[in-house]
Write a protein that holds these residues in place. Structure first.
Motif, mmCIF file in Angstrom:
data_model
loop_
_atom_site.group_PDB
_atom_site.id
_atom_site.type_symbol
_atom_site.label_atom_id
_atom_site.label_comp_id
_atom_site.label_asym_id
_atom_site.label_seq_id
_atom_site.Cartn_x
_atom_site.Cartn_y
_atom_site.Cartn_z
ATOM 1 N N MET A 1 -86.679 -3.908 16.397
ATOM 2 C CA MET A 1 -85.875 -5.112 16.365
ATOM 3 C C MET A 1 -86.444 -6.046 15.304
ATOM 4 S SD MET A 1 -85.485 -8.099 19.291
ATOM 5 C CE MET A 1 -84.330 -7.253 20.325
ATOM 6 N N ARG A 2 -85.552 -6.754 14.661
ATOM 7 C CA ARG A 2 -85.977 -7.772 13.706
ATOM 8 C C ARG A 2 -85.674 -9.142 14.305
ATOM 9 N NH1 ARG A 2 -87.154 -5.635 8.944
ATOM 10 N NH2 ARG A 2 -86.186 -6.701 7.239
ATOM 11 N N ILE A 3 -86.599 -10.076 14.058
ATOM 12 C CA ILE A 3 -86.459 -11.415 14.624
ATOM 13 C C ILE A 3 -86.628 -12.472 13.536
ATOM 14 C CG2 ILE A 3 -87.168 -10.817 16.967
ATOM 15 C CD1 ILE A 3 -90.007 -11.766 16.234
ATOM 16 N N ASP A 4 -86.066 -13.634 13.803
ATOM 17 C CA ASP A 4 -86.275 -14.815 12.970
ATOM 18 C C ASP A 4 -87.180 -15.762 13.759
ATOM 19 O OD1 ASP A 4 -84.541 -13.853 10.988
ATOM 20 O OD2 ASP A 4 -82.801 -14.805 11.912
ATOM 21 N N ILE A 5 -88.100 -16.410 13.058
ATOM 22 C CA ILE A 5 -89.085 -17.285 13.691
ATOM 23 C C ILE A 5 -88.836 -18.732 13.251
ATOM 24 C CG2 ILE A 5 -91.547 -17.835 13.909
ATOM 25 C CD1 ILE A 5 -90.945 -15.158 15.126
ATOM 26 N N TYR A 6 -88.905 -19.622 14.226
ATOM 27 C CA TYR A 6 -88.803 -21.071 13.995
ATOM 28 C C TYR A 6 -90.071 -21.703 14.542
ATOM 29 C CZ TYR A 6 -83.867 -20.066 13.347
ATOM 30 O OH TYR A 6 -82.686 -19.559 12.894
ATOM 31 N N ARG A 7 -90.411 -22.893 14.027
ATOM 32 C CA ARG A 7 -91.588 -23.578 14.566
ATOM 33 C C ARG A 7 -91.286 -25.051 14.763
ATOM 34 N NH1 ARG A 7 -96.173 -24.286 9.834
ATOM 35 N NH2 ARG A 7 -95.006 -25.845 8.662
ATOM 36 N N ARG A 8 -92.113 -25.664 15.632
ATOM 37 C CA ARG A 8 -91.991 -27.082 15.949
ATOM 38 C C ARG A 8 -93.399 -27.647 16.062
ATOM 39 N NH1 ARG A 8 -89.500 -27.946 21.651
ATOM 40 N NH2 ARG A 8 -91.495 -27.069 22.248
ATOM 41 N N ALA A 9 -93.627 -28.787 15.449
ATOM 42 C CA ALA A 9 -94.943 -29.433 15.507
ATOM 43 C C ALA A 9 -95.229 -29.929 16.918
ATOM 44 C CB ALA A 9 -94.994 -30.591 14.519
ATOM 45 N N GLU A 10 -96.473 -29.727 17.329
ATOM 46 C CA GLU A 10 -96.953 -30.207 18.629
ATOM 47 C C GLU A 10 -98.154 -31.118 18.385
ATOM 48 O OE1 GLU A 10 -95.278 -29.626 21.275
ATOM 49 O OE2 GLU A 10 -94.112 -27.846 20.805
ATOM 50 N N ASN A 11 -98.875 -31.440 19.417
ATOM 51 C CA ASN A 11 -100.052 -32.309 19.310
ATOM 52 C C ASN A 11 -101.205 -31.624 18.590
ATOM 53 O OD1 ASN A 11 -98.805 -34.353 20.768
ATOM 54 N ND2 ASN A 11 -99.481 -33.506 22.716
ATOM 55 N N PRO B 1 -80.406 -20.890 20.633
ATOM 56 C CA PRO B 1 -79.710 -21.125 21.899
ATOM 57 C C PRO B 1 -79.449 -22.620 22.115
ATOM 58 C CG PRO B 1 -81.559 -19.653 22.207
ATOM 59 C CD PRO B 1 -81.663 -20.195 20.815
ATOM 60 N N GLU B 2 -78.389 -22.922 22.802
ATOM 61 C CA GLU B 2 -77.969 -24.304 23.039
ATOM 62 C C GLU B 2 -79.080 -25.181 23.619
ATOM 63 O OE1 GLU B 2 -75.258 -27.082 22.353
ATOM 64 O OE2 GLU B 2 -74.820 -24.989 21.979
ATOM 65 N N GLU B 3 -79.898 -24.630 24.525
ATOM 66 C CA GLU B 3 -80.921 -25.445 25.187
ATOM 67 C C GLU B 3 -82.073 -25.855 24.270
ATOM 68 O OE1 GLU B 3 -81.849 -21.162 26.606
ATOM 69 O OE2 GLU B 3 -80.090 -22.338 26.138
ATOM 70 N N VAL B 4 -82.188 -25.267 23.090
ATOM 71 C CA VAL B 4 -83.273 -25.656 22.181
ATOM 72 C C VAL B 4 -82.764 -26.304 20.891
ATOM 73 C CG1 VAL B 4 -84.850 -23.910 23.065
ATOM 74 C CG2 VAL B 4 -83.454 -23.388 21.076
ATOM 75 N N VAL B 5 -81.462 -26.412 20.728
ATOM 76 C CA VAL B 5 -80.903 -26.964 19.489
ATOM 77 C C VAL B 5 -81.267 -28.430 19.296
ATOM 78 C CG1 VAL B 5 -78.716 -27.559 18.349
ATOM 79 C CG2 VAL B 5 -79.026 -25.306 19.331
ATOM 80 N N ASN B 6 -81.449 -29.176 20.369
ATOM 81 C CA ASN B 6 -81.696 -30.605 20.251
ATOM 82 C C ASN B 6 -83.152 -30.958 19.914
ATOM 83 O OD1 ASN B 6 -82.783 -29.874 22.691
ATOM 84 N ND2 ASN B 6 -81.965 -31.620 23.813
ATOM 85 N N THR B 7 -83.994 -29.980 19.650
ATOM 86 C CA THR B 7 -85.375 -30.259 19.248
ATOM 87 C C THR B 7 -85.554 -29.931 17.771
ATOM 88 O OG1 THR B 7 -86.090 -28.077 19.967
ATOM 89 C CG2 THR B 7 -86.281 -29.845 21.579
ATOM 90 N N ASP B 8 -86.688 -30.275 17.242
ATOM 91 C CA ASP B 8 -86.936 -30.165 15.803
ATOM 92 C C ASP B 8 -87.505 -28.817 15.384
ATOM 93 O OD1 ASP B 8 -86.077 -32.780 15.493
ATOM 94 O OD2 ASP B 8 -88.071 -33.585 15.850
ATOM 95 N N TRP B 9 -86.753 -27.756 15.542
ATOM 96 C CA TRP B 9 -87.186 -26.427 15.111
ATOM 97 C C TRP B 9 -86.853 -26.244 13.647
ATOM 98 C CZ3 TRP B 9 -90.244 -23.845 18.214
ATOM 99 C CH2 TRP B 9 -90.168 -24.067 19.585
ATOM 100 N N GLU B 10 -87.797 -25.746 12.880
ATOM 101 C CA GLU B 10 -87.555 -25.444 11.472
ATOM 102 C C GLU B 10 -87.786 -23.955 11.234
ATOM 103 O OE1 GLU B 10 -91.750 -26.370 9.293
ATOM 104 O OE2 GLU B 10 -90.581 -28.134 9.879
ATOM 105 N N PRO B 11 -86.931 -23.314 10.444
ATOM 106 C CA PRO B 11 -87.115 -21.884 10.175
ATOM 107 C C PRO B 11 -88.396 -21.648 9.379
ATOM 108 C CG PRO B 11 -85.291 -22.765 8.875
ATOM 109 C CD PRO B 11 -85.777 -23.867 9.747
#
Length: 82
Positions: free
Chosen positions: A1-11, A27-37
């Motif tokens: 399987m091939r996947i795409d990775i996103y990241r979000r800054a934490e503390n 997915p809809e439940e994570v769209v409202n956060t600051d994920w960057e490819p």
């Protein structure tokens, strides 16, 4: 399987990572956060139990259950900042 990775800054300079099957939308439940490819078309081995570069445990199990895999909060404390 091939996947795409996103990241979000934490503390403290840490990042959370999110893996979705290649070409799928966040997915809809994570769209409202600051994920960057960050990484596209990453090969995920069929027997992968952990994605060390992204601190993601049980990627297949997570993807099958909810459509994505995400860094565990417990792993954030153990990973060095990037």
């Amino acid at each position: 399987m091939r996947i795409d990775i996103y990241r979000r800054a934490e503390n403290a300079g840490h990042f959370s990572y999110l893996a979705v099957p290649e070409g799928k939308f966040l997915p809809e439940e994570v769209v409202n956060t600051d994920w960057e490819p960050t990484d596209r078309s990453v090969d995920l081995e069929d027997d992968a139990k952990h994605l060390a570069d992204f601190a993601i445990d049980d990627p297949f199990e997570q993807i099958n259950a909810k459509g994505y895999a995400i860094t565990s909060v417990k792993n954030l404390a153990n990973e060095p900042p990037r």
